[in-house]
Enzyme design. Structure first.
Site, short mmCIF file in Angstrom:
data_model
loop_
_atom_site.label_atom_id
_atom_site.label_comp_id
_atom_site.label_asym_id
_atom_site.label_seq_id
_atom_site.Cartn_x
_atom_site.Cartn_y
_atom_site.Cartn_z
N HIS A 199 -6.29 -0.15 -1.86
CA HIS A 199 -6.05 1.30 -1.91
C HIS A 199 -6.63 1.97 -3.15
O HIS A 199 -6.19 3.04 -3.54
CB HIS A 199 -4.53 1.57 -1.83
CG HIS A 199 -3.95 1.23 -0.49
ND1 HIS A 199 -2.59 1.16 -0.25
CD2 HIS A 199 -4.54 0.94 0.70
CE1 HIS A 199 -2.38 0.83 1.02
NE2 HIS A 199 -3.54 0.68 1.61
N ALA A 225 11.15 -9.71 -6.90
CA ALA A 225 9.97 -10.56 -7.12
C ALA A 225 9.95 -11.16 -8.52
O ALA A 225 9.55 -12.31 -8.70
CB ALA A 225 8.70 -9.74 -6.88
P1 NAD Z 1 6.89 1.12 -0.63
O1 NAD Z 1 7.45 1.99 -1.70
O2 NAD Z 1 6.75 1.68 0.74
O3 NAD Z 1 7.79 -0.19 -0.51
C1 NAD Z 1 8.23 -0.89 -1.65
C2 NAD Z 1 8.99 -2.11 -1.21
O4 NAD Z 1 9.28 -2.88 -2.36
C3 NAD Z 1 10.30 -1.81 -0.50
O5 NAD Z 1 10.36 -2.55 0.71
C4 NAD Z 1 11.36 -2.32 -1.49
O6 NAD Z 1 12.50 -2.87 -0.84
C5 NAD Z 1 10.59 -3.39 -2.22
N1 NAD Z 1 11.07 -3.68 -3.58
C6 NAD Z 1 11.70 -2.85 -4.46
N2 NAD Z 1 11.96 -3.50 -5.61
C7 NAD Z 1 11.46 -4.76 -5.47
C8 NAD Z 1 11.41 -5.89 -6.32
N3 NAD Z 1 11.91 -5.86 -7.57
N4 NAD Z 1 10.84 -7.03 -5.84
C9 NAD Z 1 10.34 -7.08 -4.59
N5 NAD Z 1 10.35 -6.02 -3.73
C10 NAD Z 1 10.90 -4.88 -4.17
O7 NAD Z 1 5.48 0.62 -1.18
P2 NAD Z 1 4.27 -0.03 -0.43
O8 NAD Z 1 4.74 -0.88 0.71
O9 NAD Z 1 3.40 -0.61 -1.47
O10 NAD Z 1 3.52 1.26 0.19
C11 NAD Z 1 2.35 1.01 0.86
C12 NAD Z 1 1.27 2.01 0.51
O11 NAD Z 1 1.63 3.29 1.00
C13 NAD Z 1 1.02 2.28 -0.94
O12 NAD Z 1 0.11 1.38 -1.50
C14 NAD Z 1 0.35 3.61 -0.93
O13 NAD Z 1 -1.04 3.47 -0.74
C15 NAD Z 1 0.88 4.25 0.29
N6 NAD Z 1 1.73 5.37 -0.07
C16 NAD Z 1 1.25 6.34 -0.89
C17 NAD Z 1 2.04 7.41 -1.22
C18 NAD Z 1 1.53 8.47 -2.15
O14 NAD Z 1 0.44 8.38 -2.66
N7 NAD Z 1 2.28 9.52 -2.40
C19 NAD Z 1 3.31 7.48 -0.72
C20 NAD Z 1 3.76 6.47 0.11
C21 NAD Z 1 2.97 5.42 0.43
#
Ligand code: NAD
Ligand code: ZN
Length: 266
Positions: free
Chosen positions: A131, A252
């Site tokens: 990304h 993690a």
């Molecule tokens: P996400 O925020 O959707 O999910 C984060 C996940 O991490 C959750 O399932 C949560 O339970 C988990 N989590 C929280 N703390 C943790 C820890 N300590 N250890 C392990 N897991 C933990 O993020 P994502 O899945 O990376 O989102 C995917 C993509 O969506 C992003 O890379 C981005 O490109 C895009 N996105 C962008 C925006 C934006 O730019 N505004 C917004 C939303 C999504």
């Protein structure tokens, strides 16, 4: 660290370590959750999540940038400010250590991230960015990379400040934008090829800290599964990923150092 883990999670970590230690081709996908313990909010976590306060269509789409480039640029400068003083956490370091260890073992570890914060590199990992990267900019019209760092400067307290004044391209006068993949945009071709090849060819796929909601990245686990891989998920909260074989329901930064310690000791 062990005190924070239930006997069931410890048993699952041992089970996962034994599996991983017996396989050679490993593909890892990380998301915002792996950086949560570094103090960077995830997108979907309630209250602290960036997602809850802003509409993604306004801030992370080409249309949003076309409508209001100043708003989008300000948002990304704010995010740069947010990550500027953040450091890798034990989860990033554990993965880097595993990659280092793999140089002398037979394992082939491909690390792919959806994150734009560069904390994997800071920890010493080699990583494929699906990304984009927050640290990079390019022209929104002619695509020329924008190298100038003048939009960030240290103040008298030695704090890096990110100016939110719009910058224009010296070649075509288009607005400079972050080199990030927005919703509705294609992923970088080379990075996606690397990810698809690694997912399709791996024996174990590990999904770490991602809500598994954003495609095409979320489809990599399915691709791995279709090709016979075992799927491991590390996430303290449930996700819609229904093809997981081993779930490590913990942060993690707690689970990964133990897991990697077990694997590299085998
Ligand atoms: P996400 O925020 O959707 O999910 C984060 C996940 O991490 C959750 O399932 C949560 O339970 C988990 N989590 C929280 N703390 C943790 C820890 N300590 N250890 C392990 N897991 C933990 O993020 P994502 O899945 O990376 O989102 C995917 C993509 O969506 C992003 O890379 C981005 O490109 C895009 N996105 C962008 C925006 C934006 O730019 N505004 C917004 C939303 C999504
Ligand atoms: Zn240009």
């Amino acid at each position: 660290m062990l005190a924070e883990l239930s006997p069931a999670v410890i048993a699952e970590v041992k089970f996962a370590a034994t599996l991983l230690g017996s396989k050679q081709r490993i593909c890892i996908l990380t998301g915002a959750g792996i950086s949560a313990e570094s103090g960077i909010p995830t997108f979907r976590d309630k209250q602290t999540g960036l997602w809850g306060n802003y509409g993604v269509e306004d801030l992370a789409t080409p249309d949003g940038f076309a409508r209001d480039p100043k708003l989008v640029w300000s948002w990304y400068q704010w995010r740069r400010q947010l990550v500027a003083d953040k450091s890798p956490n034990p989860a990033h370091y554990a993965l880097a250590q595993w990659q280092y260890h793999a140089q002398s073992s037979k394992q082939q570890i491909t690390l792919i991230t959806q994150n734009v914060d560069n904390l994997h590199e800071q920890a010493g990992s080699t990583v494929t960015h699906l990304h984009g990267q927050l640290s990079r900019n390019r022209c929104s019209s002619c695509e020329t990379p924008y190298q100038d760092q003048s939009s960030a400067a240290y103040d008298t307290q030695n704090v890096l400040n990110f100016d939110d004044t719009l910058i224009t391209c010296s070649h075509c006068d288009g607005y400079i934008r972050p080199d990030i993949v927005w919703f509705g945009e294609a992923l970088p071709v080379q990075a996606w090829e690397t990810a698809e090849t690694a997912a399709a060819g791996c024996e174990v796929f590990i999904s770490i800290g991602t809500s598994s909601l954003v495609y095409p990245a979320a489809g990599l686990a399915q691709l791995a599964k279709q090709n016979g891989a075992h799927i491991i998920e590390i996430n303290p909260d449930p996700t819609p990923n229904s093809i997981v074989d081993i779930t490590l329901s913990q942060k993690a930064g707690i689970v990964l150092p133990l897991l990697i310690e077990d694997i590299t000791a085998l």
